[in-house]
Motif scaffolding. Structure first.
Motif, short mmCIF file in Angstrom:
data_model
loop_
_atom_site.label_atom_id
_atom_site.label_comp_id
_atom_site.label_asym_id
_atom_site.label_seq_id
_atom_site.Cartn_x
_atom_site.Cartn_y
_atom_site.Cartn_z
N ASP A 33 13.30 0.93 6.23
CA ASP A 33 13.29 -0.25 5.38
C ASP A 33 12.69 -1.43 6.14
O ASP A 33 13.16 -1.79 7.20
CB ASP A 33 14.72 -0.58 4.95
CG ASP A 33 14.81 -1.77 4.03
OD1 ASP A 33 13.76 -2.24 3.56
OD2 ASP A 33 15.93 -2.23 3.78
N PHE A 34 11.64 -2.01 5.57
CA PHE A 34 10.97 -3.13 6.21
C PHE A 34 11.43 -4.47 5.63
O PHE A 34 10.75 -5.48 5.77
CB PHE A 34 9.45 -2.98 6.09
CG PHE A 34 8.96 -1.66 6.60
CD1 PHE A 34 9.51 -1.06 7.72
CD2 PHE A 34 7.95 -0.99 5.94
CE1 PHE A 34 9.07 0.17 8.18
CE2 PHE A 34 7.49 0.23 6.39
CZ PHE A 34 8.06 0.81 7.51
N ARG A 35 12.58 -4.45 4.96
CA ARG A 35 13.18 -5.63 4.34
C ARG A 35 12.15 -6.35 3.48
O ARG A 35 11.72 -5.80 2.48
CB ARG A 35 13.83 -6.49 5.40
CG ARG A 35 14.95 -5.71 6.10
CD ARG A 35 15.76 -6.51 7.04
NE ARG A 35 16.75 -5.63 7.66
CZ ARG A 35 16.98 -5.61 8.95
NH1 ARG A 35 16.36 -6.43 9.77
NH2 ARG A 35 17.88 -4.78 9.43
N GLN A 36 11.73 -7.54 3.83
CA GLN A 36 10.76 -8.29 3.01
C GLN A 36 9.32 -7.99 3.40
O GLN A 36 8.40 -8.54 2.81
CB GLN A 36 11.02 -9.79 3.13
CG GLN A 36 12.40 -10.21 2.67
CD GLN A 36 12.67 -9.84 1.22
OE1 GLN A 36 11.85 -10.06 0.35
NE2 GLN A 36 13.83 -9.23 0.97
N GLY A 37 9.12 -7.11 4.38
CA GLY A 37 7.77 -6.81 4.86
C GLY A 37 7.19 -5.55 4.24
O GLY A 37 7.84 -4.86 3.46
N ASN A 38 5.95 -5.27 4.61
CA ASN A 38 5.22 -4.11 4.11
C ASN A 38 4.38 -3.46 5.19
O ASN A 38 3.96 -4.13 6.13
CB ASN A 38 4.28 -4.52 2.97
CG ASN A 38 5.02 -4.94 1.73
OD1 ASN A 38 5.66 -4.12 1.09
ND2 ASN A 38 4.96 -6.22 1.41
N ALA A 39 4.13 -2.19 4.99
CA ALA A 39 3.17 -1.46 5.81
C ALA A 39 1.99 -1.10 4.91
O ALA A 39 2.17 -0.82 3.72
CB ALA A 39 3.80 -0.19 6.38
N THR A 40 0.80 -1.13 5.48
CA THR A 40 -0.40 -0.71 4.78
C THR A 40 -0.84 0.61 5.39
O THR A 40 -1.03 0.69 6.60
CB THR A 40 -1.51 -1.77 4.91
OG1 THR A 40 -1.03 -3.01 4.39
CG2 THR A 40 -2.76 -1.35 4.15
N ILE A 41 -0.97 1.62 4.55
CA ILE A 41 -1.30 2.97 5.00
C ILE A 41 -2.68 3.33 4.44
O ILE A 41 -2.93 3.16 3.25
CB ILE A 41 -0.29 4.00 4.47
CG1 ILE A 41 1.16 3.52 4.63
CG2 ILE A 41 -0.52 5.37 5.08
CD1 ILE A 41 1.59 3.20 6.01
N THR A 42 -3.54 3.87 5.30
CA THR A 42 -4.84 4.36 4.86
C THR A 42 -4.93 5.82 5.25
O THR A 42 -4.71 6.19 6.42
CB THR A 42 -5.99 3.55 5.50
OG1 THR A 42 -5.84 2.18 5.12
CG2 THR A 42 -7.35 4.07 5.05
N LEU A 43 -5.24 6.66 4.26
CA LEU A 43 -5.31 8.11 4.45
C LEU A 43 -6.67 8.63 3.98
O LEU A 43 -7.23 8.11 3.02
CB LEU A 43 -4.23 8.82 3.63
CG LEU A 43 -2.79 8.44 3.88
CD1 LEU A 43 -1.89 9.03 2.80
CD2 LEU A 43 -2.36 8.92 5.26
N PRO A 44 -7.16 9.69 4.61
CA PRO A 44 -8.38 10.30 4.08
C PRO A 44 -8.08 10.98 2.74
O PRO A 44 -7.01 11.57 2.55
CB PRO A 44 -8.76 11.34 5.14
CG PRO A 44 -7.54 11.55 5.96
CD PRO A 44 -6.66 10.35 5.80
N TYR A 45 -9.00 10.84 1.79
CA TYR A 45 -8.86 11.51 0.50
C TYR A 45 -10.25 11.65 -0.10
O TYR A 45 -10.99 10.66 -0.20
CB TYR A 45 -7.96 10.72 -0.46
CG TYR A 45 -7.80 11.39 -1.81
CD1 TYR A 45 -6.95 12.49 -1.96
CD2 TYR A 45 -8.52 10.96 -2.91
CE1 TYR A 45 -6.82 13.12 -3.19
CE2 TYR A 45 -8.40 11.59 -4.14
CZ TYR A 45 -7.54 12.68 -4.27
OH TYR A 45 -7.42 13.30 -5.48
N THR A 46 -10.60 12.85 -0.50
CA THR A 46 -11.89 13.13 -1.11
C THR A 46 -11.68 13.35 -2.60
O THR A 46 -10.82 14.13 -3.00
CB THR A 46 -12.53 14.38 -0.47
OG1 THR A 46 -12.64 14.17 0.94
CG2 THR A 46 -13.90 14.65 -1.06
N LEU A 47 -12.47 12.65 -3.39
CA LEU A 47 -12.39 12.82 -4.84
C LEU A 47 -12.76 14.25 -5.21
O LEU A 47 -13.71 14.82 -4.67
CB LEU A 47 -13.35 11.86 -5.54
CG LEU A 47 -13.04 10.38 -5.45
CD1 LEU A 47 -14.17 9.58 -6.10
CD2 LEU A 47 -11.72 10.06 -6.11
#
Length: 167
Positions: free
Chosen positions: A61-75
């Protein structure tokens, strides 16, 4: 390769819950690792689990914060960038849409989350623009307050020394 960044509030929340080395794991989830409800909701879409641990204790739990996640994904053939979406998948199989954007040139999906858990990289045709010339707003995460981006190799764990980040 996955990338993870935390905003200032998320880093503060993590630091208040743990000291020293924290292990961040980004790993694919196999269909047989999901319960029946989760597997039904995820269908054929890939599922990834994000875990942050300190001395065996999960910090999610990041309380009031956020994490930004970037993942590989091919259409897949026939898919459009606007249809790519990431869902938080809870233990009961319920989903919650995450702020999501897709960068077709890079082949990457980026989403914002206030906690770590299981996430489905899905495709939803309802997100496509209604007609020619119309654009659909993305659920792109904001950039304000972003701190270091941490590259994570698929399925690998990275040991973070948060004490160094906080002096």
């Amino acid at each position: 390769m996955a990338r993870v960044s935390f905003d200032g509030e998320a880093l503060k929340a993590v630091a208040q819950q743990a000291e020293g080395e924290i292990v961040l794991t980004v790993s694919p989830v196999q269909p047989d690792e999901l319960n029946e409800a989760q597997a039904a909701k995820a269908g054929e879409f890939p599922v990834v689990e994000l875990t942050l641990r300190f001395n065996g204790k999960v910090v999610s739990d990041f309380r009031q914060g956020n994490a930004t996640i970037t993942l590989p994904y091919t259409l897949a053939p026939g898919q459009q960038a606007a249809g790519v979406v990431v869902w938080y998948l809870d233990e009961t199989g319920e989903i919650t849409i995450c702020h999501t954007s897709y960068e077709e040139a890079a082949g990457e999906v980026t989403f914002l989350t206030p906690h770590f858990s299981k996430y489905v990289v899905a495709y939803d045709e309802a997100r496509l623009p209604a007609g020619p010339g119309q654009t659909q707003p993305t659920d792109a995460p904001g950039e304000s307050g972003s701190l270091p981006v941490l590259p994570i190799l698929g399925g690998a764990a990275l040991v973070l020394v948060l004490a160094a980040l906080f002096g």
